[in-house]
Design an enzyme around this catalytic site. Structure first.
Site, short mmCIF file in Angstrom:
data_model
loop_
_atom_site.label_atom_id
_atom_site.label_comp_id
_atom_site.label_asym_id
_atom_site.label_seq_id
_atom_site.Cartn_x
_atom_site.Cartn_y
_atom_site.Cartn_z
N SER A 84 5.40 11.71 5.82
CA SER A 84 4.54 12.94 6.08
C SER A 84 4.50 13.36 7.41
CB SER A 84 3.16 12.75 5.76
OG SER A 84 2.98 11.45 6.13
N HIS B 101 -0.88 12.57 4.77
CA HIS B 101 -1.30 11.86 5.94
C HIS B 101 -0.69 12.08 7.42
CE1 HIS B 101 -3.69 9.33 2.89
NE2 HIS B 101 -4.24 10.24 3.47
N SER C 179 -1.17 6.90 7.63
CA SER C 179 -0.24 6.99 6.53
C SER C 179 0.21 5.76 6.16
CB SER C 179 1.03 7.87 7.28
OG SER C 179 2.21 7.70 6.60
N SER C 180 0.11 5.70 4.89
CA SER C 180 0.69 4.11 4.15
C SER C 180 2.00 3.93 4.37
CB SER C 180 0.26 4.21 2.69
OG SER C 180 0.92 2.92 2.06
N ASN C 181 2.93 4.89 3.93
CA ASN C 181 4.30 4.54 4.07
C ASN C 181 4.67 4.27 5.56
OD1 ASN C 181 6.30 6.98 4.89
ND2 ASN C 181 4.48 7.96 4.06
N CYS D 18 2.56 14.95 -6.15
CA CYS D 18 3.69 14.39 -6.18
C CYS D 18 4.33 14.37 -7.56
CB CYS D 18 4.41 13.65 -5.12
SG CYS D 18 6.08 13.19 -5.30
N CYS E 147 9.37 13.73 3.05
CA CYS E 147 10.14 13.38 1.72
C CYS E 147 9.91 14.59 0.65
CB CYS E 147 9.36 12.29 1.16
SG CYS E 147 7.71 12.67 0.89
N GLU F 263 -4.58 7.76 -3.04
CA GLU F 263 -3.38 7.79 -4.41
C GLU F 263 -4.03 6.53 -5.11
OE1 GLU F 263 0.86 7.27 -3.30
OE2 GLU F 263 1.02 6.36 -5.51
S1 SF4 Z 1 6.01 9.51 -0.37
FE1 SF4 Z 1 4.64 10.20 -1.87
S2 SF4 Z 1 4.86 12.43 -1.77
FE2 SF4 Z 1 6.63 11.41 -0.86
S3 SF4 Z 1 7.94 11.37 -2.78
FE3 SF4 Z 1 6.89 9.54 -2.48
S4 SF4 Z 1 5.18 9.64 -3.81
FE4 SF4 Z 1 5.99 11.78 -3.35
#
Ligand code: SF4
Length: 408
Positions: free
Chosen positions: A377, A87, A315-317, A149, A57, A179
């Site tokens: 990430s 992460h 990694s959370s996302n 970020c 991202c 975070e």
């Molecule tokens: S995932 Fe985390 S690092 Fe990536 S744009 Fe969103 S807040 Fe920013």
């Protein structure tokens, strides 16, 4: 003579000096080709479908660039990284190999930074660090490179607004993700301010039940132990709530929780009084939302046999992408191509147990349709390597893929 500690937040203008290195380590020519040619690749028995948005991202790209620029700008200095930059083990290992010393992020609060000297450099990760950690580093008078970020800073601003205006912040987040810990610390700057971290809609229902008088203060304190400010008293501190979320949560679930809590206030005080008691601001970042939407689109479009979700196990996302995919189709969250051990064995992290295990007989014989996505990430290079490994397991040699890609 003492000097003011420097905090660098804008990079060092060295982009052209790091571009080649970044491209070599993180880019995939094959993926770039596929993204501009319909996001699909069909060879032999294997049919690959890529999500429309995946991988690095804007925040991760920026943090990685700053870290590489830091290595150039402060060449010869001792460089520390406070926790992982993002992460993803591959990205962190690349920095480690360049001499960066990674300090354990989760221990930031207890950390003694007395070993850091004024001539040393400390990089702060994309998800930010606690207020306390930053203060302690500043006391060391070292150079600080802050890659936090902008989307994380938006959350900080929002929760500070709540703290300054008498609202207890409810954060939809994962405790103890760095975070969320950093967000809580922004609230703790205000002595009277309170926070409570909730992980899902079920916990949102508990808050709504308390507002509606259906469960006790004792039950709330028990259920959320360790996830609220010292001295938190539900009777006083759940009268006015400001809602925010960790940037990488499931957007739909965050909005659902906000609505559950808002409705509880509306039922108790009447619709016209709700704004006095409840404020909400969706702080899921656009990059997270785009990747979640893209997985849903991919799942809706096709008849896939399985999904492969690539990203760090912490990694959370990436975990959210796994959650979405696993609700529709057999899904495997892997970190890198090495996890595709053989046609028979795959190493992957399960959801929701989040356990790393090896599963047998994961890749069927004959035609297979695999959807691919990756967390914010995950470098494109890793995704490309997974793709090549999948074809290899289906007896398609790399040169066949390269012939297609290089033919343009
Ligand atoms: S995932 Fe985390 S690092 Fe990536 S744009 Fe969103 S807040 Fe920013």
């Amino acid at each position: 003579m003492t000097r003011a500690p420097a905090i660098h937040r804008k990079g060092f203008g060295l982009k052209e000096h790091i571009e080649d290195d970044l491209a070599q380590k993180y880019h995939s020519h094959t993926l770039a080709y596929l993204l501009s040619h319909g996001n699909e690749l069909h060879l032999g028995d294997l049919h690959i479908f890529l999500a429309n948005k995946f991988g690095f991202c804007y925040g991760v790209e920026r943090a990685t660039e700053y870290a590489y620029e830091t290595l150039q700008h402060f060449a010869g200095r001792k460089i520390y990284l406070l926790g992982e930059i993002v992460h993803n083990p591959y990205v962190n290992n690349q920095l480690r190999q360049k001499g960066v010393v990674i300090l354990n992020g989760l221990q930031q609060k207890q950390m003694d930074y007395s070993f850091i000297r004024p001539q040393d450099v400390v990089i702060l990760p994309a998800f930010g660090v606690t207020h306390t950690a930053l203060n302690r580093l500043q006391q060391r008078k070292c150079e600080i490179v802050d890659t936090t970020c902008g989307s994380v800073l938006t959350v900080w601003k929002r929760v500070e607004y709540y703290a300054q205006n008498g609202f207890t912040t409810i954060i939809h987040g994962k405790y103890p993700h760095e975070e969320t810990i950093a967000v809580c610390s922004q609230i703790s700057k205000y002595p009277a301010a309170k926070y409570l971290v909730i992980k899902n809609a079920t916990e949102g229902m508990s808050i709504a039940d308390f507002i509606g008088g259906n469960i006790s203060k004792k039950e709330i304190l028990r259920q959320f132990t360790g996830r609220y400010t010292t001295g938190f008293n539900p009777e006083n501190d759940l009268q006015k709530i400001g809602f925010a979320n960790q940037t990488t949560m499931l957007g739909g679930e965050s909005r659902q929780i906000a609505e559950i809590v808002r409705e509880a206030f509306a039922a108790r005080y009447g619709e016209e009084q709700t704004e006095r008691h409840f404020r909400s601001f969706d702080t899921v970042c656009s990059a997270t939302q785009d990747r979640q939407d893209a997985v849903r689109d991919l799942l809706a479009a096709g008849d896939l046999d399985m999904m492969m979700i690539i990203g760090g196990f912490n990694s959370s996302n990436t975990a959210q992408l796994m959650q979405i995919a696993s609700e529709s189709v057999s899904s495997f969250h892997i970190q890198d191509p090495g996890d595709l051990i053989s046609k028979q064995e795959i190493r992957h992290q399960t959801f929701p147990a989040m356990k790393v295990r090896i599963t047998d007989n994961w890749l069927p014989d004959g035609a297979v349709k695999i959807g691919i996505t990756a967390g914010a990430s995950t470098p494109t290079r890793k995704i490309g390597q997974v793709l090549y490994r999948l074809f290899e397991l289906k007896n398609i040699p790399a040169h066949q893929i390269k012939r297609i890609v290089n033919a343009t």
